[in-house]
Design a protein around this motif. Structure first.
Motif, PDB file in Angstrom:
ATOM      1  N   ALA A 141     -10.401 -18.010   4.778  1.00 57.20           N
ATOM      2  CA  ALA A 141      -9.455 -17.324   4.182  1.00 57.20           C
ATOM      3  C   ALA A 141     -10.109 -16.041   5.590  1.00 57.20           C
ATOM      4  N   VAL A 142      -8.365 -15.582   5.843  1.00 53.35           N
ATOM      5  CA  VAL A 142      -9.094 -14.766   5.978  1.00 53.35           C
ATOM      6  C   VAL A 142      -9.112 -12.864   5.366  1.00 53.35           C
ATOM      7  N   ALA A 143     -10.218 -12.806   6.393  1.00 54.05           N
ATOM      8  CA  ALA A 143     -10.305 -11.567   5.251  1.00 54.05           C
ATOM      9  C   ALA A 143      -9.470 -10.322   5.557  1.00 54.05           C
ATOM     10  N   ILE A 144     -10.176  -9.290   5.124  1.00 50.39           N
ATOM     11  CA  ILE A 144      -9.535  -7.322   5.740  1.00 50.39           C
ATOM     12  C   ILE A 144     -10.497  -6.758   5.304  1.00 50.39           C
ATOM     13  N   THR A 145     -10.328  -6.180   5.874  1.00 48.73           N
ATOM     14  CA  THR A 145     -10.996  -4.840   5.528  1.00 48.73           C
ATOM     15  C   THR A 145     -10.467  -3.691   4.942  1.00 48.73           C
ATOM     16  N   ALA A 146     -10.692  -3.142   3.710  1.00 51.43           N
ATOM     17  CA  ALA A 146     -10.210  -2.469   3.259  1.00 51.43           C
ATOM     18  C   ALA A 146     -11.037  -1.451   2.834  1.00 51.43           C
ATOM     19  N   VAL A 147     -10.245  -0.058   2.436  1.00 51.14           N
ATOM     20  CA  VAL A 147     -11.133   1.015   1.724  1.00 51.14           C
ATOM     21  C   VAL A 147     -11.164   1.640   0.708  1.00 51.14           C
ATOM     22  N   GLY A 148     -11.644   2.503   0.192  1.00 50.66           N
ATOM     23  CA  GLY A 148     -11.640   2.906  -1.140  1.00 50.66           C
ATOM     24  C   GLY A 148     -10.152   3.526  -1.232  1.00 50.66           C
ATOM     25  N   ALA A 149      -9.700   4.246  -0.364  1.00 49.12           N
ATOM     26  CA  ALA A 149      -8.387   4.958  -0.270  1.00 49.12           C
ATOM     27  C   ALA A 149      -7.702   3.942  -1.175  1.00 49.12           C
ATOM     28  N   ILE A 150      -7.406   2.485  -0.682  1.00 54.37           N
ATOM     29  CA  ILE A 150      -6.298   1.922  -1.087  1.00 54.37           C
ATOM     30  C   ILE A 150      -6.712   0.963  -2.257  1.00 54.37           C
ATOM     31  N   ASP A 154      15.875  -1.801   3.777  1.00 57.96           N
ATOM     32  CA  ASP A 154      14.670  -0.348   3.463  1.00 57.96           C
ATOM     33  C   ASP A 154      13.875  -1.567   3.010  1.00 57.96           C
ATOM     34  N   PRO A 155      12.580  -1.432   3.251  1.00 52.19           N
ATOM     35  CA  PRO A 155      11.139  -2.592   2.623  1.00 52.19           C
ATOM     36  C   PRO A 155      10.933  -2.061   1.201  1.00 52.19           C
ATOM     37  N   ASP A 156      11.240  -1.081   0.852  1.00 49.86           N
ATOM     38  CA  ASP A 156      10.597  -0.530   0.103  1.00 49.86           C
ATOM     39  C   ASP A 156      11.509  -0.903  -1.339  1.00 49.86           C
ATOM     40  N   THR A 157      12.368  -0.851  -0.739  1.00 48.60           N
ATOM     41  CA  THR A 157      13.429  -1.324  -2.143  1.00 48.60           C
ATOM     42  C   THR A 157      13.665  -2.829  -2.416  1.00 48.60           C
ATOM     43  N   ALA A 158      12.504  -3.427  -1.423  1.00 52.03           N
ATOM     44  CA  ALA A 158      12.738  -5.034  -1.434  1.00 52.03           C
ATOM     45  C   ALA A 158      11.247  -4.805  -2.466  1.00 52.03           C
ATOM     46  N   TYR A 159      10.271  -3.826  -2.160  1.00 53.26           N
ATOM     47  CA  TYR A 159       9.093  -4.420  -2.689  1.00 53.26           C
ATOM     48  C   TYR A 159       9.644  -3.867  -4.572  1.00 53.26           C
ATOM     49  N   MET A 160      10.805  -2.925  -5.062  1.00 52.14           N
ATOM     50  CA  MET A 160      10.777  -3.054  -6.377  1.00 52.14           C
ATOM     51  C   MET A 160      11.590  -4.483  -6.374  1.00 52.14           C
ATOM     52  N   GLN A 192       5.208  -8.088   4.129  1.00 54.03           N
ATOM     53  CA  GLN A 192       4.618  -6.589   4.922  1.00 54.03           C
ATOM     54  C   GLN A 192       5.274  -5.376   3.909  1.00 54.03           C
ATOM     55  N   ILE A 193       3.771  -5.012   2.545  1.00 52.01           N
ATOM     56  CA  ILE A 193       5.099  -3.891   2.443  1.00 52.01           C
ATOM     57  C   ILE A 193       4.895  -2.589   3.349  1.00 52.01           C
ATOM     58  N   PRO A 194       5.490  -1.839   2.448  1.00 53.53           N
ATOM     59  CA  PRO A 194       6.019  -0.374   3.642  1.00 53.53           C
ATOM     60  C   PRO A 194       4.449   0.582   3.561  1.00 53.53           C
ATOM     61  N   PRO A 195       4.247   1.308   4.741  1.00 49.61           N
ATOM     62  CA  PRO A 195       3.092   1.885   4.122  1.00 49.61           C
ATOM     63  C   PRO A 195       2.665   2.790   2.890  1.00 49.61           C
ATOM     64  N   ASN A 196       3.989   3.726   2.230  1.00 51.87           N
ATOM     65  CA  ASN A 196       3.620   4.399   1.203  1.00 51.87           C
ATOM     66  C   ASN A 196       3.464   3.904   0.334  1.00 51.87           C
ATOM     67  N   ARG A 197       3.921   2.440   0.353  1.00 46.27           N
ATOM     68  CA  ARG A 197       3.180   1.628  -1.181  1.00 46.27           C
ATOM     69  C   ARG A 197       1.693   0.968  -1.426  1.00 46.27           C
ATOM     70  N   LEU A 198       1.115   1.651  -0.156  1.00 44.27           N
ATOM     71  CA  LEU A 198      -0.492   1.191  -0.081  1.00 44.27           C
ATOM     72  C   LEU A 198      -1.078   1.357  -0.939  1.00 44.27           C
ATOM     73  N   PRO A 199      -1.338   2.734  -0.874  1.00 42.18           N
ATOM     74  CA  PRO A 199      -1.756   3.489  -1.779  1.00 42.18           C
ATOM     75  C   PRO A 199      -1.864   3.071  -4.301  1.00 42.18           C
ATOM     76  N   THR A 200      -0.710   2.355  -4.484  1.00 44.28           N
ATOM     77  CA  THR A 200      -0.686   1.611  -5.597  1.00 44.28           C
ATOM     78  C   THR A 200      -0.419  -0.074  -5.358  1.00 44.28           C
ATOM     79  N   PHE A 252      -4.633   5.688   7.222  1.00 38.86           N
ATOM     80  CA  PHE A 252      -3.547   3.986   7.256  1.00 38.86           C
ATOM     81  C   PHE A 252      -3.586   3.077   5.797  1.00 38.86           C
ATOM     82  N   ASP A 253      -5.142   4.253   5.350  1.00 43.28           N
ATOM     83  CA  ASP A 253      -4.882   3.290   3.955  1.00 43.28           C
ATOM     84  C   ASP A 253      -5.625   1.850   4.011  1.00 43.28           C
ATOM     85  N   GLY A 254      -5.594   1.697   4.889  1.00 39.26           N
ATOM     86  CA  GLY A 254      -6.815   0.311   5.177  1.00 39.26           C
ATOM     87  C   GLY A 254      -5.676  -0.442   5.710  1.00 39.26           C
TER      88      GLY A 254
END
Lengths: 308, 562
Positions: free
Chosen positions: B11-20, B279-285, B297-305, B357-359
């Motif tokens: 599977a495709v792996a991604i690097t991510a970080v603590g911030a996310i 608005d992808p934010d609405t779709a997220y909810m 593809q979630i909007p960037p402001n949702r990455l931290p949560t 970019f929160d990773g």
């Protein structure tokens, strides 16, 4: 009265002409070539770009473009198309009902909540309910619509699940949250306006007379106090309905309602002059018609006002 | 978090970080070791999951509800549903389900696999013969033959039809004559018999089979030519799925599985509903509440949560969508490669991808997306953060001490552009940086008129996953997307050589070309985007796959309950 209405209707003609011209000019003035932007990072071939520009009259000078547009509107009821070839008239007929429903529900919601809150506050002057209304209306007025909309979605849509978060799939229920968001500020204004009007009225001679004559309190407030206090509130609500259209742009986008406001937003970004003009002109018409109706109702409410 | 993810070595792996907050995945046991799968994996944590790129495992597919069920997927309102015209994701991912081209992409190898064409052959990479399968029909029952492709290709290229993808055909013999109006039909496309198609090119082009998987080459039935506008409202294709009703603008596009599709892996869901959101934010909810099944593809402001919101129902995928900073080589100040290399080395990409970019970006060490070529290590020496060397080089080369940085204002680029500029100021002693943030249309106009006077932001995403497409349209001499105005004989020749080579040798030549490019550095690669998708409880974790073109593989989603 009839003559007055005809005169007002005739005034619509220059209003429509001037507003279409101004809107068309504003869209035209947005810098950059919309056809070039259509394809994104990767450029289209010159031949294709040229053929699209030709198709949408984009090579013509501004006034020629505008004349061609108006000519199409008046001779063939052709309101133009989007850059994707979709007729503007189609878009309007599909989206207008959504926006009208939203406006309607908003109007009702803000009237009911605003009036009840305002009346309760006035009757319970300086008591808890009054303070609650006063504080909460200040908070609502101070909050951006964006935040209100988001909080509504989060609380009543996601956490409680009472209303859908987005879309129009559940009929009238789908419009409740957007309507509260769209009408929140006006709701607060109505409550505050009615409260102060009603307080004034309750101090006035004719209300004191009515009380002295032994009428019940509810009759004094309902028949004498409220009736007079409602005149400015009605005026406000009429004017507010007319300006509500601009608020739909944001609310429709957040709640994913396929209405006219959402379309205006995306069409401005794409520099689709004909779409923007078509819809904005509709908004303008809406505005002047509502104003006319408010003026007429005003005359009916207050016999002292007469139109010749 | 730790044990929830299933590990799949491919599977495709991604690097991510603590911030996310995507932490501790590294020690969640499982059946594999992620480091084998992904491209560059640093010490930072990574998440993975989702489907095997080659398709859904049998034991996963078996868990689907009877018949396959219905899946609802986020989409934006498509620009077009005409294959010849669709060049953006919203339309193309819908069309991909409605149509099958001559070839399809094999996501395990990133080579062309059989679509309508069962096999193909070429001795010289100029003249190609495609043998078509005999069972292919459009959803209306019309057969798909070699003649279908001849008609389609001629129609798309015809300038009267103004199809945006027309210039993908420019490698085909006779393209220019048709565009100039000197010929009605492409000389190089011929039906030898009902099921044999011959395509002759202007010059050798080994990426042709892969390119033919692209949206712009899907076959069209006669209805499409007769009334294109009507056709677009309910396209009749030859793909896994057929339209159910018309395109309901801004609301929904619904499609059902086409049971007569003769390909090897038919669609798993019975029905796909594409829901259009502004608005992808609405779709997220909506995914959170279960109203919507997949948001790819979630909007960037949702990455931290996202981890708190979705537990293990989210997945990150490396894509080929890249961003770079280009240099206007037509300006004297940027003629010296040393200046460009120094500007590149002064930027700490890792720091920006983590903090801003929160990773959700992978620092780029190449121009060719790393997943395309196996074991392709980053070749970009000057993409490494090296402030000392950068400062020395910049001073020696006499780089400008004032810069104007250009970017388009509609993409949320302000934060990272500012970060890059700060690094330049601190490292290279540049005194003053000004920003020119412009509407996209206006921005492109400046580029076309060569009025850009400083470093600029641009992006590129692969329409078909070939190293050729990652470089040739953007960096060879005179191409319309070559905004830097880069022109190198050596590079052009290597690309031409690679295009003419056998597929087995081509990759090495593309890598050689890439090395030349990264030494000259007309642009500095920044990062590749990582798409984080979320899905509802109804969808099996291991059936989600967003491919490098950023398309969700909707046909393989496993619906657990309806």
């Amino acid at each position: 009265m009839t003559r007055y209405i005809i005169r007002r209707l005739l005034q619509f003609i220059p209003v429509v002409f001037i507003s279409t011209l101004i809107v068309y000019a504003l869209v035209f003035a947005i810098p950059g070539d919309p056809i070039r932007a259509l394809a994104g990072d990767r450029a289209m071939s010159e031949a294709v770009q040229e053929s699209l520009r030709e198709q949408y009259n984009l090579n013509d000078p501004f006034i020629v473009q505008y004349a061609k547009y108006m000519w199409g509107v008046f001779t063939a009821l052709d309101f133009g198309t989007t850059f994707q070839g979709r007729p503007v008239l189609d878009i309007i007929t599909q989206r207008l009902p959504v926006t009208l429903q939203l406006a309607g529900v908003t109007f009702v919601v803000q009237a009911i909540i605003g009036v009840i809150a305002g009346a309760l506050a006035a009757i319970n002057r300086d008591r808890f309910l009054d303070r609650l209304v006063q504080v909460s209306t200040v908070v609502v007025v101070a909050m951006p619509v964006l935040v209100i909309a988001f909080l509504l979605q989060l609380t009543f849509g996601l956490n409680l699940g009472w209303f859908p978060i987005s879309g129009t799939g559940q009929g009238l229920r789908s419009f409740i949250l957007p309507a509260i968001a769209l009408g929140a500020v006006s709701m607060a204004m109505i409550a505050r306006l009615l409260r102060s009007e009603l307080l004034d009225a309750l101090q006035s001679d004719y209300v004191r007379t009515a009380t002295a004559k032994g009428l019940t309190r509810s009759r004094v407030i309902g028949r004498h106090g409220m009736r007079n206090s409602m005149i400015p509130v009605v005026t406000f609500m009429g004017a507010d309905l007319a300006t509500m259209m601009s608020g739909t742009i944001l609310v429709e986008t957040i709640f994913n309602l396929p209405g006219l406001g959402e379309q205006v937003f995306s069409s401005i970004q794409a520099q689709e002059g004909t779409v923007v003009v078509g819809i904005v002109t509709l908004f303008v018409l809406f505005f002047v018609v509502i104003n006319l109706i408010v003026d007429i109702i005003y005359g009916l409410l207050d016999p002292r006002i007469r139109y010749e | 978090m730790a044990e929830k993810k299933t590990w799949r070595s491919t599977a495709v792996a991604i690097t991510a970080v603590g911030a996310i907050g995507l932490t501790a995945c590294g020690d969640g046991g499982g059946n594999g070791n992620g480091a084998e799968g992904g491209g560059a994996i640093s010490e930072s944590h990574l998440i993975q999951g989702g489907a095997d790129p080659s398709g859904v495992a049998d034991d996963v597919a078996e868990q689907a509800v009877e018949g396959g069920g219905t899946v609802s997927i986020f989409n934006t309102e498509p620009q077009y549903l005409m294959p010849g015209n669709s060049s953006e994701v919203g339309g193309s991912k819908v069309l991909e389900q409605l149509f099958t081209g001559l070839t399809v992409v094999d996501y395990e190898t990133f080579e062309a696999g059989p679509g309508v064409a069962e096999s193909w052959d070429s001795d010289d990479q100029v003249t190609w013969t495609f043998e078509l399968g005999e069972d292919w029909t459009f959803h209306n029952g019309d057969p798909v033959t070699a003649e279908t492709f001849v008609d389609t290709f001629n129609w798309v290229v015809d300038p009267d039809n103004a199809q945006q993808n027309a210039d993908f055909y420019d490698v085909i013999l006779g393209y220019q004559d048709v565009v100039d109006g000197d010929a009605e039909e492409l000389e190089g496309v011929r039906a030898l018999d009902d099921h044999t198609l011959e395509i002759e090119l202007n010059e050798p082009f080994s990426a042709l089979p892969l390119m033919l998987s692209y949206t712009g080459f899907y076959p069209l039935p006669d209805e499409a030519f007769e009334d294109p506008d009507a056709f677009e409202q309910a396209p009749i294709g030859n793909g896994r799925y057929q339209m159910d009703g018309e395109w309901e603008h801004d609301v929904e596009i619904a499609m059902e599985r086409y049971e007569d599709w003769p390909g090897e892996e038919p669609g798993i869901p019975e029905r796909i509903e594409w829901r259009m959101y502004s608005d992808p934010d609405t779709a997220y909810m909506d995914v959170q509440s279960g109203e919507l099944d997949v948001l790819d593809q979630i909007p960037p402001n949702r990455l931290p949560t996202v981890e708190d919101d979705f537990a293990d129902h989210f997945t990150g995928f490396e894509t080929s969508s890249s961003e770079y900073i280009g240099f206007p080589l037509y300006q004297e100040e940027f003629e010296d490669p040393d200046v460009r290399q120094a500007l590149s080395m002064a930027v700490d990409r890792e720091a920006i991808t983590e903090t801003i970019f929160d990773g959700a970006r992978q620092p780029a060490e190449s121009v060719i997306p790393p997943m395309l070529i196996e074991d392709h290590e980053g070749t970009c020496e000057y993409c490494q953060h090296n402030p000392e060397e950068a400062a020395e080089l910049y001073e020696a080369a006499g780089g400008p001490d004032e810069l104007t940085v250009y970017f388009n204002s509609d993409g949320g680029h302000d934060d990272w552009v500012e970060a890059v500029s700060n690094m330049w100021q601190e490292t290279l002693g540049i005194e003053d940086v000004t920003f020119e943030s412009l509407e996209f249309a206006q921005y492109l106009e400046l580029h076309d008129n060569q009025e850009i006077s400083g470093p600029y932001r641009m992006g590129w995403v692969l329409s078909y996953p070939s190293p050729q497409y990652a470089m040739e349209p953007v960096y060879t001499t005179g191409q319309s997307s070559n905004y830097a105005d880069y022109s190198s004989e050596e590079f052009d020749e290597l690309i031409a050589e690679a295009n003419a080579a056998d597929p087995e040798e081509a990759d090495d030549l593309y890598i050689e070309a890439e090395e030349v490019l990264l030494e000259d550095m007309p642009i500095m690669p920044l990062w590749f985007r990582i798409d984080v998708s979320v899905h509802s409880e109804n969808i099996h974790n291991e059936s989600i796959y967003v491919d490098p073109r950023t398309f969700l593989r909707a046909e393989q989603l496993v619906v657990l309950e309806d």
